[in-house]
Scaffold this motif. Structure first.
Motif, short mmCIF file in Angstrom:
data_model
loop_
_atom_site.label_atom_id
_atom_site.label_comp_id
_atom_site.label_asym_id
_atom_site.label_seq_id
_atom_site.Cartn_x
_atom_site.Cartn_y
_atom_site.Cartn_z
N GLY A 174 0.89 -1.14 0.17
CA GLY A 174 -0.03 0.08 0.11
C GLY A 174 0.81 1.31 -0.02
N ALA A 175 1.99 1.15 -0.84
CA ALA A 175 3.01 2.39 -0.68
C ALA A 175 2.55 3.44 -1.44
N THR A 176 1.83 3.38 -2.39
CA THR A 176 1.41 4.30 -3.37
C THR A 176 0.21 5.45 -2.88
N GLY A 177 -0.48 4.96 -1.95
CA GLY A 177 -1.44 5.76 -1.21
C GLY A 177 -0.94 6.86 -0.39
N THR A 178 -1.68 7.77 -0.28
CA THR A 178 -1.05 9.05 0.40
C THR A 178 -0.43 8.69 1.93
N ILE A 179 -1.26 7.90 2.54
CA ILE A 179 -0.77 7.36 3.86
C ILE A 179 0.55 6.33 3.66
N ARG A 220 5.42 2.98 -13.92
CA ARG A 220 6.51 2.42 -12.97
C ARG A 220 7.30 3.54 -12.43
N SER A 221 7.71 4.31 -13.57
CA SER A 221 8.74 5.51 -13.10
C SER A 221 7.86 6.23 -12.06
N ASP A 222 6.55 6.52 -12.22
CA ASP A 222 6.02 7.32 -11.16
C ASP A 222 5.99 6.86 -9.76
N SER A 223 5.60 5.62 -9.96
CA SER A 223 5.97 4.92 -8.64
C SER A 223 7.45 4.99 -7.91
N GLU A 224 8.45 4.74 -8.70
CA GLU A 224 9.90 4.93 -8.24
C GLU A 224 9.99 6.32 -7.73
N ARG A 225 9.55 7.21 -8.43
CA ARG A 225 9.80 8.52 -8.12
C ARG A 225 9.07 8.95 -6.84
N LEU A 226 7.85 8.64 -6.67
CA LEU A 226 7.14 8.75 -5.55
C LEU A 226 7.82 8.14 -4.09
N LEU A 227 8.60 7.18 -4.38
CA LEU A 227 9.01 6.31 -3.32
C LEU A 227 10.48 6.41 -3.42
N ALA A 228 11.07 7.54 -3.88
CA ALA A 228 12.59 7.49 -3.84
C ALA A 228 13.17 7.20 -2.41
N VAL A 248 4.35 -2.85 -5.35
CA VAL A 248 3.42 -1.91 -6.05
C VAL A 248 2.84 -2.57 -7.32
N ARG A 249 1.63 -2.17 -7.68
CA ARG A 249 1.01 -2.46 -9.09
C ARG A 249 2.09 -1.91 -10.03
N PRO A 250 2.12 -2.41 -11.05
CA PRO A 250 2.81 -1.97 -12.21
C PRO A 250 2.09 -0.60 -12.80
N ARG A 251 0.67 -0.66 -12.52
CA ARG A 251 0.00 0.75 -12.84
C ARG A 251 -0.59 0.76 -11.58
N ALA A 252 -0.13 2.03 -10.86
CA ALA A 252 -0.81 2.07 -9.55
C ALA A 252 -1.37 3.31 -9.53
N GLY A 253 -2.19 3.92 -8.29
CA GLY A 253 -2.73 4.94 -8.20
C GLY A 253 -4.14 4.91 -8.68
#
Length: 331
Positions: A10-15, A46-54, A34-39
Motif C-alpha cells: 500500500g505504499a503508493t497511497g497518500t498514507i 512504474r517510473s511514477d511509483s519509483e519517483r514517489l517512493l525515492a 506495488v502494482r505496475p499501474r498504481a494510483g
C-alpha cells in the motif's frame, strides 16, 4: 534505534507514501511491492511509483496473488517485518474481501514463510461497529493476524485530513458547506498523513505498542462536521454558511438502489457505497465504549502536532496541495 528490513504494502497511497518517508527517515531498508499501474485508475506508471517512493526499493507485482507476493515481493529474502497501508479503493464488498481480507491473508502467509516476526497493520477505527462489508473484511483479517503468532500492532486511526477536504473547492466557489442533519451527529479527531505515518513507523520499535489494537487520532479536541466547516470558513476568511442535508435522503437513496440492485448487480454495489456514506454521516470516528454503546472522545488517544485548522490554513494560503481523494470521495 535498530534498522530493520521491511516489506511495505500500500505504499503508493497518500498514507503509504508518508509512511515510507517516515520509515526511511528512521534508517530502515524499505522494499515496496506495488502494482505496475498504481494510483487512482491505474494512472501511475512504474517510473511514477519509483519517483514517489525515492529511497525505497520498488518492486512490481500483484498483492492479490500468492505467487507474486513470493516471487516479486519477498523473493526468498530475509525481512524483519511487514508493514501494510493497503486498503480497498472504495469499500465495495467484492473489493473489500479481495483486498482488505484475502490479499492480506496471502501476504501474512508469505511473510511467515519468509521468517517475518512482526507486522504493523493500518486498519480503521470504524471496525468497532462493523455494519458494512469492508469493516467486516478488515476485522476478519485483524483476527487472523492476532491468531498468527506474529508480533503485531493494529493501528485504527480516526478521520484523515484528506477525507475532510472534499468541500474546500466548493466553499471557495462561494457555496455553503454541506452537513448531514444539524452537523453535530458525529465527531472525529482528524489526523494528518505525516503524524499517522510517524505513529505507524514507531510501532516497529515501541514495545508498548506490540500485540495491541491501537486507536489513534490527531491533536486537539474532537470536531463535529459543523466545527470542521467553521475551521474551513475561517481559513478562507469567510462567514460560515451551511446547508443541511436530511439523513432520510440517504435512507431513501439506499432503499431505491437496494431494490433495483436485486435486478442490476451494479446498483447493489452503489447501494453499499451509499450505506458507507450514511455510516460516515452518522457515526463518530472515536473510541466506542462497548458497555454504553457511546463514542468517547476522552478515551480516544491523540498523537502528533498537525491540526485540521492548520491544514486548512495551508491549503487556503497555497502552501499545501489539495490531496488526491480518488474513490473515497463523497462530496
Amino acid at each position: 534505534m535498530t534498522a530493520q528490513r521491511l516489506l511495505m504494502l500500500g505504499a503508493t497511497g497518500t498514507i503509504g507514501q508518508a509512511t515510507v518517508r517516515s520509515l526511511l527517515r528512521r534508517g530502515h531498508e524499505v522494499v515496496c511491492l506495488v502494482r505496475p499501474r498504481a494510483g487512482v485508475g491505474g494512472r501511475m506508471a512504474r517510473s511514477d511509483s519509483e519517483r514517489l517512493l525515492a529511497g525505497a526499493t520498488v518492486r512490481f507485482g500483484d498483492v492479490g496473488s500468492p505467487a507474486s507476493l513470493a516471487t516479486d515481493g519477498f523473493r526468498g529474502e530475509r525481512f524483519d517485518a511487514l508493514v501494510s497501508c493497503l486498503a480497498s479503493r472504495n469499500g465495495a464488498p467484492h473489493d473489500a474481501w479481495a483486498i482488505d481480507h484475502q490479499a492480506h491473508l496471502h501476504a501474512l502467509a508469505a511473510a511467515q514463510q519468509a521468517g517475518v516476526t512482526q507486522m504493523v497493520l493500518l486498519s480503521a477505527i470504524c471496525v468497532q461497529k462493523p455494519l458494512l462489508a469492508f469493516q467486516q473484511a478488515k476485522l476478519a483479517f485483524e483476527q487472523a493476524l492476532i491468531s498468527s503468532g506474529l508480533s503485531y500492532s493494529i493501528v485504527r486511526p480516526t478521520a484523515f485530513f484528506k477525507s475532510l477536504s472534499g468541500q474546500i473547492e466548493r466553499v471557495r466557489r462561494g457555496k455553503p458547506f454541506l452537513v448531514f442533519g444539524d452537523g453535530r451527529l458525529n465527531a472525529c479527531k482528524p489526523i494528518s498523513d505525516t503524524d499517522l505515518a510517524d505513529y505507524l513507523a514507531d510501532c516497529l520499535q515501541d514495545p508498548a505498542r506490540r500485540n495491541r489494537i491501537l486507536p489513534i487520532g490527531g491533536p486537539g479536541p474532537a470536531l463535529t462536521p459543523r466545527q470542521q466547516g467553521e475551521l474551513l470558513f475561517a481559513a478562507l476568511g469567510r462567514e460560515p454558511r451551511f446547508k443541511q442535508v436530511p439523513v432520510a435522503l440517504l435512507d431513501t437513496i439506499i432503499a431505491v438502489l437496494a431494490g433495483l440492485g436485486r435486478v442490476l448487480p451494479s446498483l447493489a454495489v452503489k447501494a453499499e457505497l451509499a450505506r458507507i456514506g450514511r455510516y460516515y454521516a452518522t457515526e463518530s470516528m472515536l473510541v466506542l465504549d462497548p458497555a454504553s454503546g457511546r463514542y468517547d472522545a476522552a478515551a480516544t488517544p491523540s498523537t502528533g502536532r498537525q491540526t485540521l485548522g492548520g491544514f486548512y490554513a495551508e491549503l487556503a494560503q497555497g502552501s499545501a496541495a489539495l490531496p488526491e481523494r480518488g474513490d473515497h470521495a463523497v462530496f
